[in-house]
Structure formats: C-alpha cells, structure tokens
Design a protein around this motif. Structure first.
Motif, PDB file in Angstrom:
ATOM      1  N   ALA A   1       0.822  -1.210   0.000  1.00 10.73           N
ATOM      2  CA  ALA A   1       0.000   0.000   0.000  1.00 10.73           C
ATOM      3  C   ALA A   1       0.860   1.266   0.000  1.00 10.73           C
ATOM      4  O   ALA A   1       0.587   2.214  -0.750  1.00 10.73           O
ATOM      5  N   SER A   2       1.904   1.279   0.817  1.00 10.53           N
ATOM      6  CA  SER A   2       2.743   2.476   0.887  1.00 10.53           C
ATOM      7  C   SER A   2       3.506   2.712  -0.409  1.00 10.53           C
ATOM      8  O   SER A   2       3.619   3.859  -0.877  1.00 10.53           O
ATOM      9  N   ILE A   3       4.023   1.656  -1.008  1.00 14.18           N
ATOM     10  CA  ILE A   3       4.751   1.809  -2.273  1.00 14.18           C
ATOM     11  C   ILE A   3       3.801   2.274  -3.378  1.00 14.18           C
ATOM     12  O   ILE A   3       4.154   3.123  -4.210  1.00 14.18           O
ATOM     13  N   ALA A   4       2.584   1.734  -3.406  1.00 12.61           N
ATOM     14  CA  ALA A   4       1.614   2.149  -4.424  1.00 12.61           C
ATOM     15  C   ALA A   4       1.267   3.625  -4.278  1.00 12.61           C
ATOM     16  O   ALA A   4       1.222   4.376  -5.270  1.00 12.61           O
ATOM     17  N   ILE A   5       1.032   4.062  -3.045  1.00 13.08           N
ATOM     18  CA  ILE A   5       0.714   5.477  -2.829  1.00 13.08           C
ATOM     19  C   ILE A   5       1.911   6.356  -3.188  1.00 13.08           C
ATOM     20  O   ILE A   5       1.754   7.417  -3.796  1.00 13.08           O
ATOM     21  N   GLY A   6       3.111   5.918  -2.829  1.00 13.21           N
ATOM     22  CA  GLY A   6       4.292   6.693  -3.193  1.00 13.21           C
ATOM     23  C   GLY A   6       4.459   6.829  -4.692  1.00 13.21           C
ATOM     24  O   GLY A   6       4.816   7.896  -5.203  1.00 13.21           O
ATOM     25  N   TYR A   7       4.175   5.757  -5.423  1.00 11.35           N
ATOM     26  CA  TYR A   7       4.278   5.809  -6.884  1.00 11.35           C
ATOM     27  C   TYR A   7       3.231   6.754  -7.471  1.00 11.35           C
ATOM     28  O   TYR A   7       3.519   7.542  -8.389  1.00 11.35           O
ATOM     29  N   VAL A   8       2.006   6.692  -6.941  1.00 13.42           N
ATOM     30  CA  VAL A   8       0.948   7.587  -7.426  1.00 13.42           C
ATOM     31  C   VAL A   8       1.328   9.045  -7.178  1.00 13.42           C
ATOM     32  O   VAL A   8       1.089   9.913  -8.028  1.00 13.42           O
ATOM     33  N   VAL A   9       1.928   9.326  -6.031  1.00 10.34           N
ATOM     34  CA  VAL A   9       2.339  10.704  -5.733  1.00 10.34           C
ATOM     35  C   VAL A   9       3.405  11.171  -6.720  1.00 10.34           C
ATOM     36  O   VAL A   9       3.362  12.316  -7.201  1.00 10.34           O
ATOM     37  N   GLU A  10       4.352  10.310  -7.052  1.00  8.45           N
ATOM     38  CA  GLU A  10       5.382  10.691  -8.025  1.00  8.45           C
ATOM     39  C   GLU A  10       4.769  10.980  -9.394  1.00  8.45           C
ATOM     40  O   GLU A  10       5.138  11.951 -10.066  1.00  8.45           O
ATOM     41  N   VAL A  11       3.824  10.136  -9.818  1.00  7.79           N
ATOM     42  CA  VAL A  11       3.161  10.373 -11.110  1.00  7.79           C
ATOM     43  C   VAL A  11       2.371  11.673 -11.077  1.00  7.79           C
ATOM     44  O   VAL A  11       2.369  12.450 -12.048  1.00  7.79           O
ATOM     45  N   ALA A  12       1.688  11.948  -9.958  1.00  2.80           N
ATOM     46  CA  ALA A  12       0.916  13.182  -9.843  1.00  2.80           C
ATOM     47  C   ALA A  12       1.814  14.409  -9.915  1.00  2.80           C
ATOM     48  O   ALA A  12       1.476  15.408 -10.555  1.00  2.80           O
TER      49      ALA A  12
END
Length: 416
Positions: free
Chosen positions: A160-171
């Motif tokens: 979950a944390s890695i997925a959210i971190g990746y989404v933040v980078e894309v955003a």
C-alpha cells in the motif's frame, strides 16, 4: 512569459496531507482504545500508559508538521517512524507473552501505517519501501517468528505504501507537465497578440513602401526593394516558432485600425472605464465606399472589447482594399443582440478561392488568422468568414457582452 515559480498551480498532493492528518488522529484514538479494553491483560500496564501518553502528545503536537511537504522534513519523518518502531519493540515487554504469540496487536497498532504513508507522500515509493521495510523488521523482532498474520500485515503495509508513493510521483510529474503547458499557452497567446499588432502596423507600412517605391522609381525603388525584403523577413519571424519578448505593461502600439479610428478616440469612445458605444469606434470607417448600418440606440461594450472589435473591422476593410481594390464597396452591419454583439463586414469583390486562406497562413500572411479571428477568440467570441466565388466575401464577428475576459484580453495569457 511567466516562469514556473509564478504559475499558479493546484497541488494534487495537498488533499493527501489533509487525509493523513485525519488518519493519524483516528489511528491514535483507536490504539488507545485497544489498550483500554485490554488493560488488565498487560503485564506492565504502566509502561504502556507511558508510551500512549507520549504517542498522544506527539500526534497532536506534530499536526502542523503534516500540513504540507515543506514542513514534513526528513528529521521529523525519522523521529515519527522511531516513535512507531519503539512502540512495536516495547509491545512484548509491556504486554503478556501469550497475547503476543496469539497475534495480539502491537501498541501503536495501525498508527504505524501513518508514519509509513508520510514517507510515501513526501519522498515517493523509494522512501515508502525503506520505511515499510524497517516496520517489517520491527514486527518480526516483536513476534519472534514470521507468523502468517504478521507476514500478511507487513506485506499489506509494504504494497500500500509503495503504491501510494508511486501515485504521488506520477501526480507530481503530471503537475509539472501541466505547469509547462500553461507557460507555453501563455507564450503562444502573447506571440499571437504581438503578431496581430505587427501585421496591423509594421507589415502593412512596409508593403505600402514597397509598392509606392516601385511606382516612383529612382532611389525610392531601392528603398521599396529593401522594405520588401524586411517585410518577407518579418513575416517569416511572425509565422515561425519563436516567442517574442512581451512588451512592458501599458506599452502602446499604433495600428492601422488606430489610425483609421483616430477620430473616435476621444473620451466618448472608451477612454474611461465604463462601457463604450461601439458605434462611435466604427463611425470613422464609414465613407463614400463603406456603408455603415447601425442600431439607433447605443451598443455598449467593455472598452478593450470594443477596441478589439473595431480593430478587427479595420483589418477586414484593409483586406477589402488590398485584395478587391481601392474602389471596392463594403458594408458594415451592427446588430445588438441580448447576449452578444454581431458585426458583419461584406464586400462586392470576386470572393476568396477555396484553400487561399490556408495558403496565406502558410506564407506568413496572418491577417485573417490573427488580426480578425485571433482578436475575437481572445474575447471569447468568434469570427466566421463566408466567401462565394463571384459573390463577394462576408466576415461575421460575434462577441459576448458579459464575458469577463473581454475586459482585458491582453491579460488573459498572463493570468494563465
């Protein structure tokens, strides 16, 4: 052209920080509630009480740190994760051994996920992977063996944390791309505005000097030849991809439309801040060869909008004189509708051949594209050109009355 630092952007990650703030408070209350319900089962409840007191003070005292990325610094993230890890490692000391082996929750419980998510939002998926790995090690040490429920919880937090971190980078990447696109759009708008001014003034003067020099002959012919060369070079620059440097605010450009409308440039024609009667700006165009049909009542428009419409009409009449002939007749019709003003310019020429406008734009002749359509587009209106071979050409200009952008069309690009 506005720089990246001056472009107003909507932060896509700010809602994540607000959500994380709420999560930390609720998770702290939940962890305290779990302890309260199992108080009698703890071997050293005083140690748990001390930890939860520190956890509550830390959570409430550091709420401003979770407000945005700037305040959530690396030292704070380190200290925050340390609080969670210490709570996990103190669980077997404070709690009963049987509860720990049976899969009982750690003292910080789900509050630990808030620390990991802070790493993810601040630094992306790499920071999230580091924080969640440290939490995984602490959980394994606390349990003593890799039990199934422990591994399950560790993997859940890790993914979950890695997925959210990746989404933040894309955003963030998308946000930078959007900001750059807004800068390019603003630069393009400014370039089109300057190109209109150049077309209305400099290019037409150079073309006139070239024609008159060829007729007069002698030294004037050489001057006309040089003016023709400069006209070609300037058209190439205007139609190319270079972005001109914006003029300082308030710098005026005297165009052909301004010269033709000089008689209507007094206070009554829109020098003030109130609405302007469009008829006063169009009246100077009327003459022996140009017939003006207008309503009996005033046609009010914002000053800048009225001037842009009058300049577009002047550009249309310039095209009539240039392409149809100096003796061509033209008609101007002004219609005052409830929501918009419609100005139609019609001539008795031979019309425009199909594909000629596209060819002219390719050659750098941007009279219709910029001086007419570009002006109306900046006002939120439209310009439609209707031409039938042998039946003349009609240019219909529509501008809304209530558009806010009409008050300052030149500032639209800068605002973006």
């Amino acid at each position: 052209m506005p720089r990246g630092g001056n472009v107003m952007r909507m932060s896509v990650e700010q809602p994540l920080w607000r959500a994380l703030t709420g999560y930390r408070i609720l998770a702290m209350v939940y962890a305290v509630g779990l302890f309260a319900t199992a108080y009698d089962e703890f071997e050293r409840p005083w140690l748990a009480v001390a930890y939860f007191a520190v956890l509550a003070v830390w959570t409430l005292g550091t709420l401003p740190r979770i407000a945005n990325a700037a305040r959530c610094t690396k030292p704070f993230l380190t200290a925050d994760l340390t609080v969670a890890l210490v709570g996990i490692l103190l669980t077997p000391v404070a709690d009963a051994h049987e509860r720990v082996q049976a899969g009982g929750p750690t003292m910080p419980s789900i509050w630990t996920a808030g620390s990991v998510l802070a790493f993810a939002i601040k630094g992306g998926w790499r920071w999230a992977a580091l924080a969640s790995s440290l939490v995984a090690v602490a959980n394994l040490v606390e349990r003593g063996s890799p039990a199934r429920d422990t591994v399950h919880n560790v993997i859940l937090v890790w993914v979950a944390s890695i997925a959210i971190g990746y989404v933040v980078e894309v955003a963030r990447a998308s946000e930078r791309t959007l900001a750059r696109a807004l800068e390019i759009e603003a630069a393009t708008r400014e370039r089109e505005r300057l190109a209109r001014d150049i077309h209305d003034g400099v290019l037409q003067v150079l073309a006139m000097v070239q024609r008159r020099g060829a007729v007069i002959g002698g030294e004037a012919a050489e001057l006309g030849r040089m003016a023709g060369e400069q006209e070609v070079a300037l058209r190439t620059l205007v139609s190319g991809g270079l972005v001109p440097v914006p003029r300082a605010p308030g710098e005026a450009v005297r165009t052909v439309g301004d010269i033709a409308g000089a008689a209507g440039s007094g206070p009554e024609s829109g020098a003030g801040d109130g609405p302007v009667d469009l008829r006063a700006l169009l009246a100077p165009y009327a003459g022996a060869l140009v017939n003006l049909a207008e309503p009996g009542a005033p046609v009010p428009l914002a000053p800048s909008a009225a001037r842009e419409v009058a300049a577009a009409v002047g550009a249309a009449l310039d095209n009539v004189r240039k392409h149809v002939g100096p003796n061509a007749r033209a008609w101007i019709l002004v219609e005052d509708e409830p929501d918009e003003v419609i100005v139609t310019v019609r001539d008795d020429g031979p019309g425009i051949a199909e594909g000629r406008l596209a060819q002219a734009e390719g050659e750098g002749r941007l009279g219709v594209a910029l001086s007419i359509r570009g002006r109306l587009r900046d006002l939120g209106g439209s310009a439609e050109l209707i031409s039938v071979p042998g039946q003349g050409t009609e240019v219909e200009l529509k501008v809304p009355k209530d558009t806010k952008e009409a008050d300052d069309p030149r500032g639209k690009a800068e605002q973006r």
